[in-house]
Write a protein that holds these residues in place. Structure first.
Motif, short mmCIF file in Angstrom:
data_model
loop_
_atom_site.label_atom_id
_atom_site.label_comp_id
_atom_site.label_asym_id
_atom_site.label_seq_id
_atom_site.Cartn_x
_atom_site.Cartn_y
_atom_site.Cartn_z
N TYR A 189 0.81 -1.21 0.00
CA TYR A 189 0.00 0.00 0.00
C TYR A 189 0.85 1.27 0.00
N PRO A 192 1.37 3.11 -3.69
CA PRO A 192 0.17 3.79 -4.22
C PRO A 192 -0.18 5.06 -3.46
N GLU A 195 2.29 7.67 -4.63
CA GLU A 195 1.99 8.08 -6.00
C GLU A 195 0.83 9.06 -6.06
N ARG A 196 -0.19 8.84 -5.23
CA ARG A 196 -1.34 9.73 -5.22
C ARG A 196 -0.93 11.15 -4.82
N LEU A 305 -7.38 1.84 -2.69
CA LEU A 305 -6.01 1.41 -3.02
C LEU A 305 -5.89 -0.10 -3.12
N ARG A 307 -7.00 -2.53 -5.07
CA ARG A 307 -6.63 -3.20 -6.33
C ARG A 307 -5.17 -2.94 -6.69
N GLU A 308 -4.74 -1.71 -6.46
CA GLU A 308 -3.34 -1.39 -6.76
C GLU A 308 -2.39 -2.15 -5.85
#
Length: 400
Positions: A189, A192, A195-196, A305, A307-308
């Motif tokens: 996690y 991601p 990245e957000r 998050l 799925r990522e």
């Protein structure tokens, strides 16, 4: 010249005095609110969560002794007796636990008499072994003792045993599997989230191929192993105990984001970036980072998050059992103030379509000025709301 300096010093002293009075006033007010929440029938757990999350946390160890059990739904009038000597006989984990505890000298207060420390280390061993004996599905991992010793030093052996057992079967459950698959999943996690918020930092770390292993000890010890000041450790424990089990990974993300200048100035290779990030600074602005972690949780909840992070469906993970934990521990009244604030916050974000770009943005400045009331209040409510929506039914492999 001398008079001018003296006048300035006098003005500064008066301002400092006003600041101290204001701080003390807020502290007393918060202590009164905590006391009121504890004496309400039933106990107002929602208010206690807000107090644990908001600036300063639970303030004292005496208060933590009263509030931590409420946050974990522990009945303090029915605690287990101290185990006997047979606990250590033929115990498969005893030797490893003993080695780890013997290496834990730095986790005890400086200057503590050897005899007192050695007595606490024996209690630490007993707590760990008792929890493992009563829960054979749990597997000891190195770093577990760093969490247990924090509870021991704050609440004592008997209550620490109960708290650690509940924590081990919920928040820490993923780390206590036979394999590290679920622990690796939680680490998934981290990127991601980064990245957000800051694609530049994310892309730099991807190019360096640094991975997330640098944050492993942060996660599995709730930062207890890497922070030298015990006050900071217990402040984070206040925060984590009041929140979703994934909150430590959000906090790990904000640490990386806070260190953006250092990261981007580093050589873009795995060894250099890993070395930089694994050396956690001891002078972090903890209250600011807690505020940011709470805000990120509200903006980018785990369900967005999942799925990522390649979520694997498992009923054994802490995050997937958190719904049940919340339902059995939520002996609290509906918190209409938090609910209203949360809805207002979402409405404003939808209207403005504001997406936080960097940890130093004006949005965070605004949160600091607001004193965490809206952002962290929303985070406290999202702890419950998100738990009810978590673990989406998607068929993804953890590691393809």
């Amino acid at each position: 010249m001398y008079l001018k300096k003296s006048h300035s010093d006098g003005a500064t002293s008066r301002l400092n005095g006003i600041g101290k009075q204001d701080h003390e006033s807020k502290r007393k007010r918060k202590m009164a609110e905590i006391s009121q929440a504890l004496t309400t029938t039933p106990v107002d757990v929602a208010a206690l969560r807000r107090m644990a999350i908001s600036e300063g946390g639970l303030l004292t160890d005496e208060i933590r002794c009263k509030v931590w059990p409420k946050l974990l739904n522990i009945q303090t009038d029915d605690l287990l007796d101290k185990p006997g000597a047979a606990l250590r006989e033929n115990n498969k984990d005893y030797q490893q636990v003993l080695l780890d505890v013997r290496r834990s000298l730095r986790r005890f207060p400086p200057g503590m008499p050897d005899e007192q420390r050695e007595g606490l280390q024996e209690e630490l061993i007993d707590i760990i072994l008792q929890v493992l004996l009563g829960n054979p599905q749990l597997h000891y991992y190195q770093g577990y003792h760093d969490i247990v010793v924090t509870f021991l030093l704050v609440v004592g052996e008997k209550l620490a045993t109960a708290l650690v057992e509940k924590l081990s079967t919920h928040h820490l459950r993923d780390f206590m599997d036979p394999t590290m698959d679920n622990t690796k999943h939680i680490l998934n996690y981290l990127m991601p989230i980064i990245e957000r918020v800051n694609p530049e930092v994310h892309d730099f770390m991807q190019r360096a191929e640094v991975g997330t292993i640098f944050a492993l000890s942060w996660l599995i010890t709730w930062f207890g192993h890497v922070l030298s000041d015990f006050r900071h450790v217990v402040r984070l424990y206040d925060f984590f105990l009041a929140c979703h089990p994934l909150m430590p990974i959000y906090f790990a993300a904000v640490i990386v984001l806070y260190r953006e200048p250092e990261v981007l100035e580093c050589e873009c290779d795995m060894a250099s970036v890993h070395h930089l990030l694994s050396q956690i600074p001891q002078d972090l602005p903890y209250e600011t980072l807690i505020s940011r972690a709470g805000d990120l949780f509200v903006q980018f909840p785990p369900s967005e998050l999942a799925r990522e992070a390649a979520q694997q469906q498992s009923q054994r993970t802490a995050v997937s059992t958190f719904k049940d934990f919340e339902l059995v521990s939520a002996q609290q009244r509906p918190d209409t103030v938090l609910r209203r604030r949360f809805k207002e916050q979402l409405a404003k974000e939808v209207e403005s379509k504001a997406v936080m770009a960097r940890p130093r943005s004006s949005r965070f400045v605004k949160l600091a000025v607001m004193g965490l009331t809206v952002a962290l209040g929303a985070a406290a409510l999202a702890v419950v709301n998100t738990a009810l929506q978590w673990a989406p039914k998607i068929d993804l492999q953890l590691f393809p």
